[in-house]
Write a protein that holds these residues in place. Structure first.
Motif, PDB file in Angstrom:
ATOM      1  N   UNK A 156       7.373  53.050 -35.085  1.00 17.74           N
ATOM      2  CA  UNK A 156       6.447  52.945 -36.077  1.00 17.74           C
ATOM      3  C   UNK A 156       7.110  52.171 -37.253  1.00 17.74           C
ATOM      4  N   UNK A 157       6.572  51.372 -37.548  1.00 19.69           N
ATOM      5  CA  UNK A 157       6.885  50.458 -38.682  1.00 19.69           C
ATOM      6  C   UNK A 157       6.342  50.812 -39.943  1.00 19.69           C
ATOM      7  N   UNK A 158       7.365  51.247 -40.906  1.00 22.81           N
ATOM      8  CA  UNK A 158       6.620  51.504 -42.147  1.00 22.81           C
ATOM      9  C   UNK A 158       6.367  50.237 -43.243  1.00 22.81           C
ATOM     10  N   UNK A 159       5.070  50.361 -43.586  1.00 21.60           N
ATOM     11  CA  UNK A 159       4.707  49.104 -44.370  1.00 21.60           C
ATOM     12  C   UNK A 159       4.286  49.894 -45.762  1.00 21.60           C
TER      13      UNK A 159
ATOM     14  N   UNK B 198       5.353  37.454 -41.369  1.00 22.78           N
ATOM     15  CA  UNK B 198       6.483  38.441 -41.362  1.00 22.78           C
ATOM     16  C   UNK B 198       5.815  39.451 -40.393  1.00 22.78           C
ATOM     17  N   UNK B 199       4.782  40.121 -40.809  1.00 24.84           N
ATOM     18  CA  UNK B 199       4.130  41.215 -40.240  1.00 24.84           C
ATOM     19  C   UNK B 199       3.961  40.877 -38.747  1.00 24.84           C
ATOM     20  N   UNK B 200       3.242  39.699 -38.243  1.00 23.99           N
ATOM     21  CA  UNK B 200       3.164  39.253 -36.941  1.00 23.99           C
ATOM     22  C   UNK B 200       4.311  39.208 -35.949  1.00 23.99           C
ATOM     23  N   UNK B 201       5.552  38.765 -36.681  1.00 17.76           N
ATOM     24  CA  UNK B 201       6.609  38.553 -36.135  1.00 17.76           C
ATOM     25  C   UNK B 201       7.145  40.040 -35.906  1.00 17.76           C
TER      26      UNK B 201
END
Length: 374
Positions: free
Chosen positions: A85-88, A117-120
């Motif tokens: 999980x990535x918190x955004x 940044x999100x894609x990486x």
């Protein structure tokens, strides 16, 4: 290979703002299969359904159930606990990021988002997840191979032990199934005594298994006894008996030499050596070859003493008939505290019916050669 994923990984984006969902969907859909949820409850349902997401982009500030609560629920469900999980989120303070990572998030991205940044970060987390799957699969293969080789080594070891035991048997053909019976007798005694405080520390599951494995080598030293004595059709003279008794030391010496040849200690050989060397010792110190008494006699040898004597009593020889099971039991009971460790003798008496069952299962040819219950 098990664990391989579809080239288009599935990403679940969770945000209560439609604009954010639209933006993330537009950013990711060219490379990934994108699913969307606009609340914590819908996110939990989506995460647990197919196609299962490979990664979740999760907003923190949502009504009713915030991102921390969603992550807690995800980690509590076996079906979803492994999904990264990535918190955004718009929470951009250092302590917010620290709290998010401590809560179990794999990464933390602050809004407004930077597409590159999100894609990486997404690519990195998917690659990490794939690497974990591959590593898990490789570990499973390695564990299976180790188990296979251990089983193969155990089988080789057992076959070698039986071959050596049967080598001694060919020198003393009257023994027949003696090694099968005594091996099982020792195992019965060990299982019975493992709850006894005097024996519990020694009779671990591992040592019980090693005792069963090593017991067939108890008479391996008979290979070194001349045929004129070993095959004599009658009682031995005192001089012959003196030579016959050397089989205990010959056996332990042979096993000790095998230990020396080994690159590292072999646990079952340690017990096999104790059994071969001292299974003719007596509790009162009148046995051979060293006249050990009481607790000085290794436990493995004390168990074999009862097993060996019982089998000798109920087996016919050219110089004696077979004793009945009951008479053999009574003789061992009479030798409690003299020939035999009292607790080992008691274990035998308690397990007598099991001994009889083993003796009947591994009979020597005609059942008339074995003792009967009188």
């Amino acid at each position: 290979m098990p664990g391989e994923r579809n080239p288009r990984a599935t990403i679940l984006i969770v945000d209560d703002e439609p604009t954010n969902l639209s933006l993330l969907n537009h950013l990711l859909r060219s490379d990934y299969h994108v699913r969307a949820a606009n609340s914590g409850e819908s996110a939990l349902r989506a995460a647990a359904s197919e196609p299962r997401p490979d990664l979740i982009l999760l907003d923190v500030m949502m009504p009713e159930m915030d991102g921390y609560a969603v992550l807690f629920r995800l980690r509590g469900n076996p079906a979803t606990r492994g999904i990264p999980v990535i918190f955004l989120t718009a929470l951009a303070e250092p302590e917010d990021e620290e709290h998010g990572l401590q809560s179990g998030a794999a990464d933390y991205i602050t809004k407004p988002i930077k597409p590159a940044v999100v894609l990486a970060r997404v690519r990195t987390q998917l690659e990490n997840a794939q690497a974990r799957v591959i590593l898990k699969y490789q570990n499973a293969l390695l564990e299976a191979e180790v188990a296979r080789r251990m089983a193969e080594n155990d089988l080789t070891q057992l076959v070698s032990i039986r071959a050596l035991a049967h080598l001694a048997e060919t020198r003393d053909p009257e023994t027949g199934n003696h090694i099968n019976r005594t091996q099982n007798y020792v195992h019965i005694l060990a299982l019975r005594l493992r709850e006894n405080p005097r024996f519990a520390e020694f009779l671990t599951s591992r040592n019980v298994a090693l005792l069963r494995k090593s017991a067939p080598l108890h008479d391996i030293g008979k290979v070194g006894i001349p045929d004129s004595i070993l095959r004599k059709p009658g009682p031995l003279t005192p001089a012959e008996w003196t030579i016959m008794k050397t089989h205990a030391r010959l056996g332990s010496d042979a096993i000790e030499q095998a230990e020396t040849d080994a690159e590292k200690p072999v646990a079952f050989l340690i017990l096999a050596k104790e059994i071969a060397h001292w299974h003719h010792e007596k509790w009162d110190g009148s046995g051979y070859p060293d006249g050990l008494a009481g607790e000085a006699i290794p436990i493995a040898a004390r168990l074999m003493a009862v097993a060996d004597v019982f089998d000798a009593l109920i087996s016919a020889r050219v110089y004696k008939p077979a004793m009945s099971f009951t008479d053999a039991r009574n003789l061992i009971a009479a030798e409690r505290g003299k020939h035999f460790d009292p607790d080992v003798a008691d274990a035998f008496l308690f397990s007598f019916e099991q001994f009889v069952a083993v003796a009947e299962k591994y009979q020597e040819g005609d059942s008339a050669e074995m003792g009967e219950i009188s």
